[in-house]
Design a protein around this motif. Structure first.
Motif, PDB file in Angstrom:
ATOM      1  N   GLY A  94      -1.749   2.555   5.369  1.00  0.00           N
ATOM      2  CA  GLY A  94      -2.271   1.583   4.421  1.00  0.00           C
ATOM      3  C   GLY A  94      -2.449   2.128   3.024  1.00  0.00           C
ATOM      4  O   GLY A  94      -3.107   1.499   2.182  1.00  0.00           O
ATOM      5  N   GLN A  95      -1.862   3.296   2.758  1.00  0.00           N
ATOM      6  CA  GLN A  95      -2.028   3.952   1.460  1.00  0.00           C
ATOM      7  C   GLN A  95      -0.682   4.248   0.804  1.00  0.00           C
ATOM      8  O   GLN A  95       0.351   4.346   1.476  1.00  0.00           O
ATOM      9  CB  GLN A  95      -2.766   5.288   1.620  1.00  0.00           C
ATOM     10  CG  GLN A  95      -4.183   5.204   2.119  1.00  0.00           C
ATOM     11  CD  GLN A  95      -4.780   6.594   2.261  1.00  0.00           C
ATOM     12  OE1 GLN A  95      -4.104   7.542   2.678  1.00  0.00           O
ATOM     13  NE2 GLN A  95      -6.059   6.731   1.909  1.00  0.00           N
ATOM     14  N   MET A  96      -0.752   4.445  -0.524  1.00  0.00           N
ATOM     15  CA  MET A  96       0.346   5.042  -1.266  1.00  0.00           C
ATOM     16  C   MET A  96      -0.025   6.500  -1.497  1.00  0.00           C
ATOM     17  O   MET A  96      -1.110   6.790  -2.002  1.00  0.00           O
ATOM     18  CB  MET A  96       0.543   4.322  -2.605  1.00  0.00           C
ATOM     19  CG  MET A  96       1.744   4.814  -3.412  1.00  0.00           C
ATOM     20  SD  MET A  96       1.796   4.052  -5.054  1.00  0.00           S
ATOM     21  CE  MET A  96       2.020   2.337  -4.623  1.00  0.00           C
ATOM     22  N   SER A 129      -5.351   3.367  -1.689  1.00  0.00           N
ATOM     23  CA  SER A 129      -5.067   2.353  -0.679  1.00  0.00           C
ATOM     24  C   SER A 129      -4.361   1.177  -1.345  1.00  0.00           C
ATOM     25  O   SER A 129      -4.565   0.897  -2.538  1.00  0.00           O
ATOM     26  CB  SER A 129      -6.349   1.871  -0.006  1.00  0.00           C
ATOM     27  OG  SER A 129      -7.105   1.069  -0.893  1.00  0.00           O
ATOM     28  N   ILE A 130      -3.516   0.488  -0.573  1.00  0.00           N
ATOM     29  CA  ILE A 130      -2.814  -0.688  -1.088  1.00  0.00           C
ATOM     30  C   ILE A 130      -3.825  -1.733  -1.547  1.00  0.00           C
ATOM     31  O   ILE A 130      -3.647  -2.382  -2.590  1.00  0.00           O
ATOM     32  CB  ILE A 130      -1.867  -1.248  -0.004  1.00  0.00           C
ATOM     33  CG1 ILE A 130      -0.693  -0.278   0.222  1.00  0.00           C
ATOM     34  CG2 ILE A 130      -1.346  -2.623  -0.390  1.00  0.00           C
ATOM     35  CD1 ILE A 130       0.217  -0.658   1.358  1.00  0.00           C
ATOM     36  N   LEU A 131      -4.901  -1.864  -0.789  1.00  0.00           N
ATOM     37  CA  LEU A 131      -5.956  -2.826  -1.130  1.00  0.00           C
ATOM     38  C   LEU A 131      -6.548  -2.514  -2.506  1.00  0.00           C
ATOM     39  O   LEU A 131      -6.731  -3.402  -3.347  1.00  0.00           O
ATOM     40  CB  LEU A 131      -7.049  -2.799  -0.056  1.00  0.00           C
ATOM     41  CG  LEU A 131      -8.215  -3.763  -0.220  1.00  0.00           C
ATOM     42  CD1 LEU A 131      -7.741  -5.196  -0.184  1.00  0.00           C
ATOM     43  CD2 LEU A 131      -9.250  -3.528   0.884  1.00  0.00           C
ATOM     44  N   GLU A 132      -6.807  -1.208  -2.765  1.00  0.00           N
ATOM     45  CA  GLU A 132      -7.404  -0.800  -4.036  1.00  0.00           C
ATOM     46  C   GLU A 132      -6.439  -1.033  -5.201  1.00  0.00           C
ATOM     47  O   GLU A 132      -6.838  -1.470  -6.289  1.00  0.00           O
ATOM     48  CB  GLU A 132      -7.798   0.681  -3.963  1.00  0.00           C
ATOM     49  CG  GLU A 132      -8.554   1.198  -5.180  1.00  0.00           C
ATOM     50  CD  GLU A 132      -9.904   0.509  -5.357  1.00  0.00           C
ATOM     51  OE1 GLU A 132     -10.369   0.468  -6.514  1.00  0.00           O
ATOM     52  OE2 GLU A 132     -10.476  -0.004  -4.366  1.00  0.00           O
ATOM     53  N   ILE A 133      -5.169  -0.754  -4.974  1.00  0.00           N
ATOM     54  CA  ILE A 133      -4.167  -0.974  -6.024  1.00  0.00           C
ATOM     55  C   ILE A 133      -4.138  -2.447  -6.420  1.00  0.00           C
ATOM     56  O   ILE A 133      -4.121  -2.795  -7.615  1.00  0.00           O
ATOM     57  CB  ILE A 133      -2.771  -0.512  -5.552  1.00  0.00           C
ATOM     58  CG1 ILE A 133      -2.750   1.004  -5.337  1.00  0.00           C
ATOM     59  CG2 ILE A 133      -1.695  -0.922  -6.567  1.00  0.00           C
ATOM     60  CD1 ILE A 133      -1.510   1.496  -4.618  1.00  0.00           C
ATOM     61  N   SER A 185      -0.519  -9.939   1.110  1.00  0.00           N
ATOM     62  CA  SER A 185      -1.776 -10.508   0.612  1.00  0.00           C
ATOM     63  C   SER A 185      -2.762  -9.394   0.280  1.00  0.00           C
ATOM     64  O   SER A 185      -2.622  -8.253   0.743  1.00  0.00           O
ATOM     65  CB  SER A 185      -2.385 -11.436   1.663  1.00  0.00           C
ATOM     66  OG  SER A 185      -2.926 -10.673   2.730  1.00  0.00           O
ATOM     67  N   ILE A 186      -3.804  -9.733  -0.497  1.00  0.00           N
ATOM     68  CA  ILE A 186      -4.795  -8.737  -0.877  1.00  0.00           C
ATOM     69  C   ILE A 186      -5.587  -8.253   0.333  1.00  0.00           C
ATOM     70  O   ILE A 186      -6.176  -7.179   0.316  1.00  0.00           O
ATOM     71  CB  ILE A 186      -5.743  -9.295  -1.975  1.00  0.00           C
ATOM     72  CG1 ILE A 186      -6.522  -8.147  -2.630  1.00  0.00           C
ATOM     73  CG2 ILE A 186      -6.678 -10.358  -1.393  1.00  0.00           C
ATOM     74  CD1 ILE A 186      -7.227  -8.528  -3.908  1.00  0.00           C
ATOM     75  N   GLY A 187      -5.535  -9.023   1.408  1.00  0.00           N
ATOM     76  CA  GLY A 187      -6.196  -8.589   2.637  1.00  0.00           C
ATOM     77  C   GLY A 187      -5.380  -7.587   3.432  1.00  0.00           C
ATOM     78  O   GLY A 187      -5.791  -7.172   4.520  1.00  0.00           O
TER      79      GLY A 187
END
Length: 737
Positions: free
Chosen positions: A552-554, A565-569, A451-453
């Protein structure tokens, strides 16, 4: 931290289990739930001549009593439907007819408004029988033994001419080893709760090691679609193989729910837990021939094992003697004796724990005949080739197991002479044995949704019978996508989830774990594809193999500061979620190798010289099991296996009264298992072992290997302590005095 594989993480389901939030099959409820109690036969062989339920039916609150006289005419009764784990033959069909095939066979199901009424009504059911003399003695019926048409795995094959070689061998041993039947006795009794839905569909909570197996079984019998028979089993209170096949309470519960159109629960009693599958009683003759320097020249391993009158249950009990040691002349034979008992059933390390007990006891006897250190004998006959298949092992760090185990145990200080080591009134004995268990990967699927969260949900229809599946799958998923462990949820135990094999054979981590890793990598590739398109992306010219997921990052492998961050992507790509599904299958290259987990077990016993009481004071098990996903849960698996091995060696014994064909000690007061006072210093060594053949994760599985070899090591230690060789398990006081 997001580097989880190989770290000792706590169980993610631990809090639910210790607080009571985890629900088991008999704890789910529904409005107007009714209760079923099974009536068991009082004889082991014969037929029912009269069955009177009138008094029981007259009780207020009794809804129905199902017997062979009034059961519905299901297609199953004509077609012999088998479940996924069924051996060749005709599976037992409850309430089929008046014939009695084994003691405590279910002959009726009483259904009532309350459990108390159902239990009382069951006691009022009157049954008369025509009795036949049951055949239940394995040893007395060896003359009726036969070679089964089909084995559970590969049929044992001979090589060379062992019968001639054994005659020519300068040093030889010939001994017969026996162990009685054993019963699983998990803490949770077998139970099923069937919730009858308003639309006529069934929500089935079952104690099982495979929800999809239970679903297929029920669907075939009652002609239901998967949507009409939804099987759920989120928690299992131990099974050890007893939940691989659907047991008869599942059939009876669904039958009652369908007929009454009510929600029904049936839970077997502890006594009734002795009415179905068990580890088969087994008689094994092992002959070894060797040169004076210890080199094996002949191995003959012949086996007699019990099965039922209606199915041919086989185990790989003799195959180990063809692959473990370097010997050119080997003869193996596995025969069955059909008895009036329920079909035996896989029980932790089926076949391996039995066959290796005999082989490793025989190796110890040969060592004494040669006046040779038992460890030196095993090293003398070490092989890096599985001679039974002429395949190399995918990996084999057994030498390191011997070396590290012996060093920590202090084996070099052992006085080889029996009865030579003492501590006060106690005779002290040291023994060792080798363990092995076959490594397999089965086809399995998994689904994942991110999820985006930043929350990841991964699912597969596998089970967790207490092995730590919830935890290691969560670790694999979190590790693959670089997420915090608390951001990952793993769902299992539901027939509607992606396909997974039965949880057994120590293959769950390899099979389902590979699928989980694949689907999470698939999510990663989708994120990477989106990340490359983001303006000013640090990954614009990168390949997927150039990046890692962490915290939590690529990140770029060469420069972790180049990251998103995965969230930013997901935000910049306009994604609310990313989903995937993957299926993992065994790779073709595995066929060129033999794949096994190995162990070296060292045991110390202290035997009271006057009373013959045995205390297992130390056990060290050195394990070569590939990549260890979670040392904490893996160690628990090995410790549990060692404890069971102590029980097998000294206590566990299902005692058949052959006159009645009944297991007489069918409760936990008389069926003895180890308790806290029996357990002393247990130690586990995980030997480093890299294996990229077994599966992409490199894991081999720890469920079975802990018990294999333990009983043999203890039996060998008892001989070293006392000078008395006991070849029948369990080794009780009367056999030593």
């Amino acid at each position: 931290m997001t580097d989880y594989i190989g770290k000792p993480a706590n169980r993610v389901d631990g809090a639910a289990k210790v607080t009571g939030a985890a629900k088991y099959a008999a704890e789910f409820t529904a409005p107007d739930l009714v209760y079923g109690v099974v009536v068991s036969s009082a004889i082991a062989k014969g037929k029912i001549t009269r069955l009177d339920t009138s008094t029981a039916l007259a009780l207020e609150g009794v809804l129905q009593i199902f017997t062979h006289e009034n059961r519905p005419n299901l297609a199953w009764f004509d077609k012999n439907y088998q479940d996924e784990d069924a051996p060749p033959g005709a599976p037992f069909r409850p309430l089929y007819d008046e014939k009695i095939l084994f003691s405590m066979q279910p002959i009726a199901l009483v259904v009532a408004e309350t459990l108390e009424i159902a239990r009382y009504a069951a006691s009022l059911v009157q049954v008369e029988y025509e009795t036949e003399t049951p055949t239940t003695n394995l040893e007395a019926n060896r003359a009726q033994a036969y070679i089964p048409k089909k084995y559970k795995a590969a049929e044992p094959s001979p090589r060379g001419n062992a019968k001639e070689a054994i005659v020519q061998a300068p040093v030889k041993t010939d001994a017969t080893y026996f162990h009685t039947s054993e019963h699983h006795n998990p803490m949770e009794m077998h139970a099923s709760t069937v919730i009858y839905q308003p639309d006529g569909t069934l929500l089935i909570y079952d104690k099982t090691q495979g929800t999809q197996n239970s679903q297929k079984y029920i669907s075939k019998i009652f002609n239901l679609s998967p949507a009409e028979a939804h099987v759920v089993s989120p928690y299992v209170g131990g099974a050890f193989g007893s939940g691989l096949r659907p047991q008869y309470q599942l059939f009876l519960t669904v039958l009652a729910a369908q007929e009454l159109k009510r929600s029904v629960r049936v839970m077997l009693t502890r006594q009734q837990m002795f009415s179905f599958g068990h580890r088969p009683a087994t008689l094994q003759q092992v002959q070894l021939g060797a040169a004076p320097d210890g080199a094996l020249q002949a191995i003959i391993h012949e086996n007699f094992s019990e099965t039922s009158q209606f199915e041919d249950y086989t185990e790989n009990q003799v195959n180990w003697s063809a692959m473990l040691y370097n010997c050119s002349d080997v003869h193996l034979e596995h025969k069955l004796v059909a008895l009036d008992v329920y079909t035996p059933l896989d029980m932790r390390a089926p076949g391996g724990v039995t066959g290796m007990y005999a082989l490793e006891s025989a190796m110890d006897e040969l060592a004494y005949e040669l006046k040779m250190d038992p460890l030196e004998l095993r090293l003398k006959n070490y092989t890096d080739i599985d001679l039974s298949k002429d395949n190399p092992f995918s990996s084999k760090e057994l030498r390191a197991c011997y070396q590290q185990g012996a060093e920590r145990f202090g084996w070099s200080k052992r006085n080889p002479t029996p009865r030579s080591m003492r501590e006060g009134k106690n005779l002290v004995g040291w023994g060792l044995a080798t363990g092995a268990w076959e490594v397999k990967q089965q086809q399995a699927s998994a689904k994942a949704i991110l999820s985006i969260g930043g929350k990841l949900t991964v699912s597969s229809a596998t089970s967790d019978i207490g092995t730590g599946t919830y935890t290691i799958m969560t670790q694999i998923a979190a590790d693959t996508l670089g997420l915090p462990l608390e951001n990952v949820t793993f769902l299992l135990g539901d027939s509607s989830l992606p396909e997974a094999p039965l949880q057994g054979g120590s293959w769950t981590a390899a099979s389902v774990g590979t699928a989980v890793q694949m689907v999470c990598a698939q999510i990663g590739e989708k994120l990477f594809s989106q990340a490359r398109s983001i303006p000013n992306s640090p990954f614009a010219k990168a390949k997927f193999t150039d990046i890692i997921f962490a915290n939590g990052q690529m990140q770029l492998k060469t420069d972790p500061m180049q990251a998103l961050s995965i969230l930013e992507i997901m935000r910049q790509s306009g994604l609310s979620s990313v989903a995937g599904e993957a299926t993992a299958k065994p790779e073709a290259k595995q066929k060129k190798y033999s794949m096994f987990t190995h162990s070296a077990v060292f045991a110390e016993v202290k035997v009271d010289e006057d009373f013959g009481t045995v205390h297992v004071t130390r056990v060290i098990s050195a394990i070569a099991g590939g990549r260890v996903l979670n040392p904490k849960t893996a160690r628990s698996q090995i410790i549990g296996g060692i404890v069971w091995g102590i029980g097998m060696a000294l206590e566990e014994e299902s005692m058949l009264d052959h006159q009645f064909g009944r297991f007489m000690n069918h409760d936990l007061a008389e069926y003895h298992v180890p308790v806290n006072a029996d357990i002393h210093d247990l130690d586990v060594i995980f030997v480093e072992e890299h294996d990229d053949i077994v599966n992409p994760i490199g894991v081999k599985g720890m469920g079975e290997i802990g018990i294999v070899g333990t009983a043999a090591a203890i039996a060998n230690a008892i001989y070293h302590a006392t000078g008395k060789r006991v070849r029948e398990l369990p080794i009780t006081l009367d056999k030593l005095l």
